[in-house]
Scaffold this motif. Structure first.
Motif, PDB file in Angstrom:
ATOM      1  N   GLU A 197       3.178  -6.647  11.763  1.00 37.86           N
ATOM      2  CA  GLU A 197       3.435  -7.194  10.439  1.00 37.86           C
ATOM      3  C   GLU A 197       4.825  -7.834  10.350  1.00 37.86           C
ATOM      4  O   GLU A 197       5.811  -7.261  10.799  1.00 37.86           O
ATOM      5  N   ILE A 198       4.870  -9.015   9.767  1.00 36.99           N
ATOM      6  CA  ILE A 198       6.150  -9.667   9.486  1.00 36.99           C
ATOM      7  C   ILE A 198       6.656  -9.086   8.172  1.00 36.99           C
ATOM      8  O   ILE A 198       6.009  -9.239   7.130  1.00 36.99           O
ATOM      9  N   VAL A 199       7.803  -8.402   8.214  1.00 34.83           N
ATOM     10  CA  VAL A 199       8.334  -7.769   7.009  1.00 34.83           C
ATOM     11  C   VAL A 199       9.525  -8.535   6.429  1.00 34.83           C
ATOM     12  O   VAL A 199       9.962  -8.243   5.320  1.00 34.83           O
ATOM     13  N   TYR A 200      10.049  -9.473   7.177  1.00 36.43           N
ATOM     14  CA  TYR A 200      11.122 -10.334   6.681  1.00 36.43           C
ATOM     15  C   TYR A 200      10.975 -11.674   7.375  1.00 36.43           C
ATOM     16  O   TYR A 200      10.748 -11.738   8.589  1.00 36.43           O
ATOM     17  N   GLU A 220      16.478  -1.760   8.138  1.00 38.30           N
ATOM     18  CA  GLU A 220      16.720  -0.382   7.702  1.00 38.30           C
ATOM     19  C   GLU A 220      15.542   0.172   6.910  1.00 38.30           C
ATOM     20  O   GLU A 220      15.175   1.338   7.065  1.00 38.30           O
ATOM     21  N   GLU A 221      14.912  -0.664   6.080  1.00 41.28           N
ATOM     22  CA  GLU A 221      13.731  -0.231   5.328  1.00 41.28           C
ATOM     23  C   GLU A 221      12.606   0.168   6.279  1.00 41.28           C
ATOM     24  O   GLU A 221      11.915   1.170   6.049  1.00 41.28           O
ATOM     25  N   GLN A 222      12.429  -0.599   7.347  1.00 40.86           N
ATOM     26  CA  GLN A 222      11.373  -0.283   8.302  1.00 40.86           C
ATOM     27  C   GLN A 222      11.683   0.984   9.082  1.00 40.86           C
ATOM     28  O   GLN A 222      10.804   1.796   9.357  1.00 40.86           O
ATOM     29  N   ILE A 223      12.941   1.181   9.424  1.00 39.57           N
ATOM     30  CA  ILE A 223      13.346   2.400  10.130  1.00 39.57           C
ATOM     31  C   ILE A 223      13.115   3.607   9.231  1.00 39.57           C
ATOM     32  O   ILE A 223      12.555   4.621   9.662  1.00 39.57           O
ATOM     33  N   ALA A 250      11.010   3.864   6.722  1.00 41.61           N
ATOM     34  CA  ALA A 250       9.565   4.060   6.566  1.00 41.61           C
ATOM     35  C   ALA A 250       8.968   4.715   7.811  1.00 41.61           C
ATOM     36  O   ALA A 250       8.109   5.607   7.709  1.00 41.61           O
ATOM     37  N   SER A 251       9.425   4.315   8.978  1.00 40.84           N
ATOM     38  CA  SER A 251       8.934   4.916  10.227  1.00 40.84           C
ATOM     39  C   SER A 251       9.298   6.387  10.306  1.00 40.84           C
ATOM     40  O   SER A 251       8.479   7.223  10.713  1.00 40.84           O
ATOM     41  N   ARG A 252      10.515   6.729   9.909  1.00 40.46           N
ATOM     42  CA  ARG A 252      10.952   8.127   9.923  1.00 40.46           C
ATOM     43  C   ARG A 252      10.134   8.961   8.937  1.00 40.46           C
ATOM     44  O   ARG A 252       9.741  10.084   9.235  1.00 40.46           O
ATOM     45  N   THR A 253       9.889   8.401   7.751  1.00 40.25           N
ATOM     46  CA  THR A 253       9.094   9.112   6.746  1.00 40.25           C
ATOM     47  C   THR A 253       7.684   9.356   7.268  1.00 40.25           C
ATOM     48  O   THR A 253       7.142  10.461   7.153  1.00 40.25           O
ATOM     49  N   ASN A 254       7.083   8.337   7.869  1.00 39.99           N
ATOM     50  CA  ASN A 254       5.729   8.481   8.418  1.00 39.99           C
ATOM     51  C   ASN A 254       5.697   9.491   9.555  1.00 39.99           C
ATOM     52  O   ASN A 254       4.756  10.285   9.667  1.00 39.99           O
ATOM     53  N   ALA A 255       6.726   9.473  10.400  1.00 42.32           N
ATOM     54  CA  ALA A 255       6.781  10.441  11.513  1.00 42.32           C
ATOM     55  C   ALA A 255       6.932  11.855  10.972  1.00 42.32           C
ATOM     56  O   ALA A 255       6.288  12.787  11.468  1.00 42.32           O
TER      57      ALA A 255
END
Length: 146
Positions: free
Chosen positions: A105-108, A129-132, A134-139
Motif C-alpha cells: 500500500e502507498i501510504v504517502y 512514523e505512523e506506519q511504524i 501501526a505495525s507495532r500496535t498490530n504486532a
C-alpha cells in the motif's frame, strides 16, 4: 528510484556514500518504463508558469565547494544518452516523486511539479512514523491474542 543506468548509479553512490546501495534503483534511461508506469510525465512551460514561485532550484547548497561539486557532477550522473546532442535530455524533464510504502500500500505520495520541488521531510517522516506505530500496535495485538 532515479533515471539512469548502472554506471551512473555507481558514480552517484561514490559521490553520496551515505546512500544505502541496496535501497536505490535506476529506471531505464531511454524508456523511463518505471516512471511511466506511475504516470510521471515531462514538465513543460505551463508547469513552469504555474509553479515557478513555489519551487527552490537549484537545491540549497551549503558551500561554494558543494555548489561546484553539484554542477560538475551533472554530466556524469545526469540523464544523458550517449550520442544525443547536449540539449536538455528527456530524462531531465521527467518529474518524479516521493513515496512511503507499507506492504503493498502507498501510504504517502508526493509528485514533483518541477525540478527542486521536494516534499517537506517532516511530512515524509510523519507518514513513516505512523506506519511504524501501526505495525507495532498490530504486532502487540497479535502477541497478546496468542
Amino acid at each position: 528510484v532515479s533515471i539512469g543506468n548502472p554506471g551512473k548509479l555507481q558514480t552517484f553512490l561514490e559521490k553520496n556514500p551515505t546512500v544505502p546501495q541496496d535501497r536505490i534503483f535506476v529506471d531505464d534511461l531511454e524508456t523511463f518504463s518505471g516512471y511511466r508506469s506511475l504516470g510521471f510525465q515531462k514538465f513543460g512551460w505551463n508547469d513552469i508558469r504555474r509553479h515557478w514561485k513555489t519551487v527552490e532550484f537549484p537545491p540549497k547548497l551549503s558551500s561554494i565547494v558543494q555548489g561546484f561539486q553539484y554542477v560538475t557532477s551533472i554530466p556524469s550522473i545526469g540523464p544523458f544518452v550517449k550520442g544525443q546532442s547536449l540539449r536538455v535530455p528527456e530524462g531531465g524533464l521527467v518529474m518524479g516523486g516521493t513515496y512511503v510504502i507499507a506492504g503493498n500500500e502507498i501510504v504517502y505520495e508526493w509528485r514533483d511539479k518541477l525540478p527542486g520541488d521536494l516534499p517537506d521531510p517532516r511530512d515524509v517522516l510523519s507518514a513513516m512514523e505512523e506506519q511504524i506505530a501501526a505495525s507495532r500496535t498490530n504486532a502487540a495485538k497479535a502477541l497478546s491474542s496468542n
